[in-house]
Write a protein that holds these residues in place. Structure first.
Motif, PDB file in Angstrom:
ATOM      1  N   ARG A   1     -23.000  33.720  32.440  1.00 48.31           N
ATOM      2  CA  ARG A   1     -23.220  35.077  32.944  1.00 48.31           C
ATOM      3  C   ARG A   1     -24.236  35.815  32.076  1.00 48.31           C
ATOM      4  O   ARG A   1     -25.068  36.566  32.594  1.00 48.31           O
ATOM      5  CB  ARG A   1     -21.900  35.847  32.985  1.00 48.31           C
TER       6      ARG A   1
ATOM      7  N   ARG B   1     -27.643  34.565  32.953  1.00 52.33           N
ATOM      8  CA  ARG B   1     -28.066  35.132  34.232  1.00 52.33           C
ATOM      9  C   ARG B   1     -28.577  36.557  34.045  1.00 52.33           C
ATOM     10  O   ARG B   1     -29.605  36.946  34.612  1.00 52.33           O
ATOM     11  CB  ARG B   1     -26.899  35.113  35.220  1.00 52.33           C
TER      12      ARG B   1
ATOM     13  N   PHE C   1     -25.118  40.406  42.268  1.00 49.22           N
ATOM     14  CA  PHE C   1     -24.563  39.130  41.857  1.00 49.22           C
ATOM     15  C   PHE C   1     -23.241  38.876  42.570  1.00 49.22           C
ATOM     16  O   PHE C   1     -22.458  39.782  42.825  1.00 49.22           O
ATOM     17  CB  PHE C   1     -24.340  39.090  40.343  1.00 49.22           C
TER      18      PHE C   1
ATOM     19  N   ASP D   1     -26.166  32.260  39.719  1.00 47.47           N
ATOM     20  CA  ASP D   1     -25.164  33.095  40.383  1.00 47.47           C
ATOM     21  C   ASP D   1     -24.219  32.251  41.228  1.00 47.47           C
ATOM     22  O   ASP D   1     -22.996  32.411  41.172  1.00 47.47           O
ATOM     23  CB  ASP D   1     -25.859  34.138  41.254  1.00 47.47           C
TER      24      ASP D   1
END
Length: 221
Positions: free
Chosen positions: A199, A202, A219, A178
């Motif tokens: 992303r 994540r 986030f 993040d």
């Protein structure tokens, strides 16, 4: 009035430069330690998650101050205008805006007859700068800019600490991702490789962890 160009913004390294410096300082220790080799799904005891929360609060403060500073600078530019003098002379094809004595001297080097106007231009610049400074103090522009610079230094220190901390859980790994995305994927380049892919990684990590308190809405970027 200084002869140098008037500057109303601090010169700061890019967020990507800061991130690169942090990663160079950390090196690869986080991936070589025994703690990293045996991750735990326990964010409560993962120092990385705690470091991320501290950094995120600082990051949000820096962003808020940055936006405030930009609003105040826009207000000054709109109401006072960046300090300058308008030079009208028969030798010039049209009126010229001069923002510093250095700029005037460069112009006068090409048009020597303008040299007699130097004191006049200097006074106009000084008066305009004074109006800018008075308005600056009234709305707190410089104070906000200085606060933003201090907050940025604090944030840089905290993100270096974050990346230097060994993640011991998937939550800790997701926290590092993040922060990496938040400071690395800025502007138009943020839509290019590898930021969209990071992303997705994540989100995958957050889904695997499946901790009710670890919502993707938290986030940073």
């Amino acid at each position: 009035m200084a002869d140098s160009e008037i500057s109303t913004s601090l010169s700061r390294p890019s967020r990507r430069d800061i991130l690169s410096a942090a990663l160079l300082t950390v090196g690869g220790s986080s991936f070589n330690s025994s703690a990293a080799a045996a991750p735990l799904d326990d964010s409560e005891t993962d120092a990385t998650v705690l470091a991320w929360k501290t950094w995120r609060a600082a990051h949000r403060r820096t962003l808020a101050l940055c936006r405030k500073q930009q609003r105040l600078e826009s207000k000054l530019a709109r109401t006072i205008g960046f300090p300058q003098a308008v030079l009208n002379a028969a030798e010039l094809p049209s009126p010229m805006r001069v923002s510093s004595l250095r700029q005037f001297d460069e112009l006068a080097a090409d048009v020597p007859s303008l040299r007699t106007r130097r004191a006049e231009v200097a006074e106009a610049l000084r008066a305009h700068q004074q109006r800018w400074d008075d308005a600056d103090r009234a709305i707190g522009y410089t104070a906000t800019r200085n606060a933003e610079a201090a907050a940025s230094v604090d944030e840089d220190r905290l993100i270096a600490t974050l990346f230097a901390t060994d993640a011991t859980s998937l939550c800790g790994l997701s926290a590092k991702l993040d922060a990496l995305i938040a400071v690395g994927a800025e502007g138009a380049e943020g839509r290019q490789f590898p930021w969209p892919e990071l992303r997705r990684i994540r989100r995958d990590v957050a889904r695997i962890v499946q901790l009710p308190r670890y919502d993707t809405a938290d986030f940073t970027a």
